[in-house]
Design an enzyme around this catalytic site. Structure first.
Site, mmCIF file in Angstrom:
data_model
loop_
_atom_site.group_PDB
_atom_site.id
_atom_site.type_symbol
_atom_site.label_atom_id
_atom_site.label_comp_id
_atom_site.label_asym_id
_atom_site.label_seq_id
_atom_site.Cartn_x
_atom_site.Cartn_y
_atom_site.Cartn_z
ATOM 1 N N GLU A 112 -0.318 0.382 -1.060
ATOM 2 C CA GLU A 112 0.568 1.354 -0.426
ATOM 3 C C GLU A 112 1.898 1.472 -1.174
ATOM 4 O OE1 GLU A 112 1.122 0.182 3.696
ATOM 5 O OE2 GLU A 112 1.239 -1.936 3.180
ATOM 6 N N HIS A 151 5.217 5.337 13.680
ATOM 7 C CA HIS A 151 4.266 4.523 14.431
ATOM 8 C C HIS A 151 4.026 5.028 15.847
ATOM 9 C CE1 HIS A 151 4.498 2.034 10.856
ATOM 10 N NE2 HIS A 151 3.243 1.788 11.170
ATOM 11 N N CYS A 165 -7.058 3.451 4.807
ATOM 12 C CA CYS A 165 -6.785 3.310 6.233
ATOM 13 C C CYS A 165 -5.537 4.061 6.681
ATOM 14 C CB CYS A 165 -6.692 1.838 6.626
ATOM 15 S SG CYS A 165 -5.334 0.995 5.808
ATOM 16 N N ASP A 224 2.264 4.933 3.714
ATOM 17 C CA ASP A 224 3.357 4.427 2.891
ATOM 18 C C ASP A 224 3.231 4.883 1.449
ATOM 19 O OD1 ASP A 224 5.175 2.997 4.540
ATOM 20 O OD2 ASP A 224 3.591 1.553 4.919
HETATM 21 C C1 PEP Z 1 -0.259 2.956 5.682
HETATM 22 O O1 PEP Z 1 0.859 2.736 5.207
HETATM 23 O O2 PEP Z 1 -0.974 3.923 5.344
HETATM 24 C C2 PEP Z 1 -0.813 2.080 6.726
HETATM 25 C C3 PEP Z 1 -2.061 2.198 7.126
HETATM 26 O O3 PEP Z 1 0.021 1.172 7.285
HETATM 27 P P1 PEP Z 1 1.143 1.543 8.372
HETATM 28 O O4 PEP Z 1 0.931 2.990 8.774
HETATM 29 O O5 PEP Z 1 0.975 0.621 9.523
HETATM 30 O O6 PEP Z 1 2.410 1.337 7.617
HETATM 31 MG MG MG Z 2 1.850 0.857 5.589
#
Ligand code: PEP
Ligand code: MG
Length: 567
Positions: A430, A189, A501, A454
Site C-alpha cells: 500500500e 474508515h 483488499c 492507501d
Molecule cells: C487499504 O489501504 O487499501 C486497506 C485495505 O487498508 P485500510 O483501508 O484499512 O487502510
Molecule cells: Mg491501508
C-alpha cells in the site's frame, strides 16, 4: 434542496433526520442554592437515572455485540458509584452552597487533571471514562436528553460532522436507515464500515449538519451521492422506485450464492470478504464470501476503553476462525493511526497523520504490544486456516524485522508448551516503495495483498479523507494501474499469491483488469461479493489479459475509463 457529497455506501434511504453532535456542548453555570438537601437529591436522582441507563445499555450491548463490548459499561457503572467523587461533590454543595451540576463539574475536572498529569496509560483511559460517565450525570441534572447512537429511533437517518468507526459500529443497523456526514472520502474508515454493515451512506457533504434540522425528511441514494432535503412527492416516488429496483436486484443476486467464482474459460478468482468485527461475519455468510481476505483487527482495539489483553484478543480471533469452518482468515496486524485512533494510546498530535506514526511503525516500536497480538493470532493457527499480514510495510528491512518478531512470538509459545499450527505470512502493498520493491519483497512472503485505499493516496499524493481533493483520488489513474500490474507480475513470477483488499477490488469497470493481471483473490466488503461473482462468471480470462495490455498503453484516466466501458 439538494446537496452533493461523495457516495460511500450504496442503497436508498428515505427517513427523518437525526442531527448528531449538536447535543455535545453543555453549558454549566454556577448558581447559589437555598436548599442543600434538594440539591443533593437532584444529584442522587441523576446518578440513579444514569445507573438505569447504563445497565440497559449493558444489556443491549451484551445481546447485540457480546460480552466483550458490554464490559465497557461495567467500568462505567463502577465509576458512577465511586464514593470519593460523590463525597467531594456533596461537601462542595454543602460548604459553598452551589448547584450540583457546578460542583460535579468542578470535582470531576480536578480528578481529570490529576489523572491526566500521571502519564500512565491506564489512568489516561480512566479520564475518558470519567468524562463520559459524569457528562451523562450532568445531562440528567440539567434535564438534557443524552444521545446514544445505539438507541436512535427506528427509521432515522443520522446527520453528523463525522462518525468514528466505533460510533458507526454502535449504530443499530435495523433501526438506522443511513448516515450522511460533513467530512470523509470514499475510503475513509466510516465509509468502509458503512459498506460492511450494508448501511447506505454519503460522506464529504461540507456543512450538512448546519443545513439539516432534526426531523427534516431526507432522501438519498448512497450510490449517487446526492441528498434531497424535504423533497417534493415526485422525487420521493422516484427514489421509492429505485429502492424497489435495488431490492429486486439483491433478490436476483441470491442465485449466485454457492456457485464458483470462475470465468467462462475456467479461471478461478477467490472472492473474499473484509471484516472488522465478529458481527461482520453475518454479512460475510449472507453474501457467501469465500475467505476473509482482510480482517482489520484494529477495530477490536478501537471498541475497547483499554488495551485488550492477549487472551481477550485470542478469544475473539478464535471465534472468527471457528466460524469460518476452515475458510481462510487473513489477520492484519494492528493498523492504528491515520484516521483510526485509540483513546488510550497517546501517539501525540501529528500534522500529517497518514504520513506519520501508523500501523507497523507503531508495532515495531512497541514490541510488547505487537507480540501480544501475534501470540493471540498464532494461538488460533491450530484451529483453522490462517494468514498473518503486516500493514504499511515500506521496506525490506521493516518486513524482515516484523517477521523476526513473529518468529520470536512463535518460539515463546512453543517454549511454554503452547502448540502452533501452520500459517501463511504476507504483507500489504500500500506504499509505492513496497510496490517498486515487490520483486525482492516476494522472496520473503507467501502472499501480497494490495491495499489500494492507501496505495492510491500515496501514489497520487491525495489525502483519502479530504473531500476537497476527492476528484484527484482516482482509481483509474494509469500510473496507479501500472504499479498494481507491476506488483502482480513480480509476485506471481515468484509463486506468491497476489490479492487485493482495497476498495478498488469490487469496482465493476476494473475487475476485468484485475482478473487479467492474474490477481488470485479480490477481497471486498461482503455486500459486493455476489455482484462481483456474477461479473467474473461472464468474463473470459484470455480476453482480460489483452485488455490489460491495451489499458497499460493509455495515458489518461479518461481514456482508461472509456476503454473499460467497452469491455
Ligand atoms: C487499504 O489501504 O487499501 C486497506 C485495505 O487498508 P485500510 O483501508 O484499512 O487502510
Ligand atoms: Mg491501508
Amino acid at each position: 434542496m439538494v446537496i452533493t457529497g461523495i457516495s460511500a455506501s450504496p442503497g436508498v434511504a428515505i427517513g427523518k433526520a437525526f442531527v448528531y453532535g449538536n447535543h455535545k456542548e453543555v453549558v454549566i453555570e454556577k448558581t447559589k442554592i437555598d436548599s442543600v438537601e434538594k440539591e443533593i437529591k437532584k444529584l442522587e436522582d441523576a446518578i440513579s437515572k444514569s445507573r438505569e441507563e447504563l445497565s440497559a445499555l449493558r444489556e443491549d450491548t451484551l445481546k447485540n455485540l457480546g460480552e466483550e463490548k458490554a464490559q465497557i459499561f461495567d467500568a462505567h457503572l463502577l465509576l458512577l458509584d465511586d464514593p470519593e467523587i460523590k463525597k467531594q461533590v456533596c461537601s462542595m454543595i454543602t460548604n459553598d452552597m452551589v448547584n450540583s451540576a457546578y460542583a460535579l463539574d468542578t470535582v470531576t475536572k480536578t480528578f481529570v487533571s490529576i489523572f491526566e498529569a500521571m502519564d500512565d496509560a491506564y489512568m489516561k483511559e480512566r479520564v475518558a471514562d470519567i468524562k463520559d460517565v459524569y457528562s451523562r450525570v450532568t445531562r440528567h441534572i440539567l434535564g438534557i436528553e443524552s444521545v446514544d447512537l445505539s438507541r436512535v429511533d427506528n427509521g432515522a437517518i443520522i446527520v453528523a460532522h463525522d462518525l468514528t468507526p466505533s460510533e458507526t459500529a454502535t449504530l443499530n443497523k435495523d433501526a438506522v436507515l443511513g448516515f450522511i456526514t460533513n467530512i470523509g472520502g470514499k475510503t475513509s474508515h466510516s465509509a468502509i464500515m458503512a459498506r460492511t454493515m450494508e448501511v447506505p451512506a454519503i460522506v464529504g457533504l461540507g456543512n450538512i449538519t448546519e443545513v439539516v434540522k432534526n426531523d427534516d425528511l431526507l432522501v438519498f441514494d448512497g450510490e449517487q451521492g446526492q441528498v434531497y432535503i424535504n423533497p417534493d412527492q415526485s422525487i420521493l416516488d422516484e427514489f421509492q422506485k429505485i429502492k424497489t429496483e435495488q431490492e429486486n436486484r439483491k433478490q436476483e443476486l441470491s442465485k449466485f450464492k454457492g456457485v464458483e467464482s470462475v470465468t467462462l474459460d475456467n479461471h478461478s478468482v477467490k472472492l473474499g470478504g473484509n471484516i472488522g468485527h465478529l458481527k461482520d461475519m453475518d454479512s460475510f455468510e449472507a453474501n457467501d464470501a469465500e475467505a476473509v481476505g482482510l480482517y482489520r483487527t484494529e477495530f477490536l482495539f478501537m471498541d475497547k476503553s483499554q488495551m485488550p489483553s492477549e487472551q481477550e484478543q485470542y478469544e475473539i480471533y478464535s471465534s472468527i476462525v471457528k466460524r469460518l469452518d476452515n475458510k481462510e482468515c487473513i489477520f492484519r496486524t494492528l493498523d492504528i493511526g491515520g484516521d483510526k485512533n485509540l483513546d488510550y494510546l497517546d501517539i501525540g498530535h501529528e500534522e500529517n497523520p497518514f504520513l506519520g506514526y501508523r500501523a507497523i511503525r507503531i508495532c515495531l516500536d512497541d514490541k510488547e504490544l505487537f507480540k501480544a497480538q501475534l501470540r493471540a493470532m498464532l494461538r488460533t493457527s491450530t484451529q483453522g486456516n490462517i494468514g498473518i499480514m503486516f500493514p504499511m510495510i515500506s521496506s525490506v528491512n521493516e518486513l524482515l524485522e516484523a517477521k523476526s518478531i513473529l518468529e520470536q512470538a512463535k518460539q515463546e509459545l512453543i517454549a511454554q508448551g503452547i502448540s502452533v499450527g501452520t500459517y501463511k505470512v504476507g504483507m500489504m502493498i500500500e506504499i509505492p516503495s513496497a510496490a517498486i520493491m515487490s520483486d525482492i519483497l516476494a522472496n520473503h512472503v507467501d502472499f501480497f495483498s494490495i491495499g489500494t485505499n492507501d496505495l492510491t493516496q500515496y501514489t497520487c499524493a491525495v489525502d483519502r479523507m479530504n473531500e476537497k481533493v476527492a476528484h484527484l483520488y482516482d482509481p483509474f489513474n494509469p500510473g496507479l494501474l501500472r504499479l498494481i500490474n507491476m506488483v502482480a507480475k513480480n509476485g506471481l513470477a515468484k509463486g506468491v499469491e497476489v490479492a487485493m483488499c482495497g476498495s478498488m477490488a469490487h469496482d465493476p469497470l476494473l475487475v476485468p483488469l484485475f482478473v487479467g493481471m492474474g490477481l488470485t483473490e479480490l477481497s471486498m466488503s461482503p455486500m459486493h461479493v455476489l455482484t462481483t461473482r456474477k461479473l467474473v462468471r461472464g468474463l473470459n480470462f484470455n480476453e482480460c489479459k489483452k485488455h490489460v495490455e491495451k489499458v497499460l498503453e493509455l495515458g489518461t484516466s479518461e481514456q482508461v475509463k472509456e476503454y473499460l466501458k467497452t469491455v
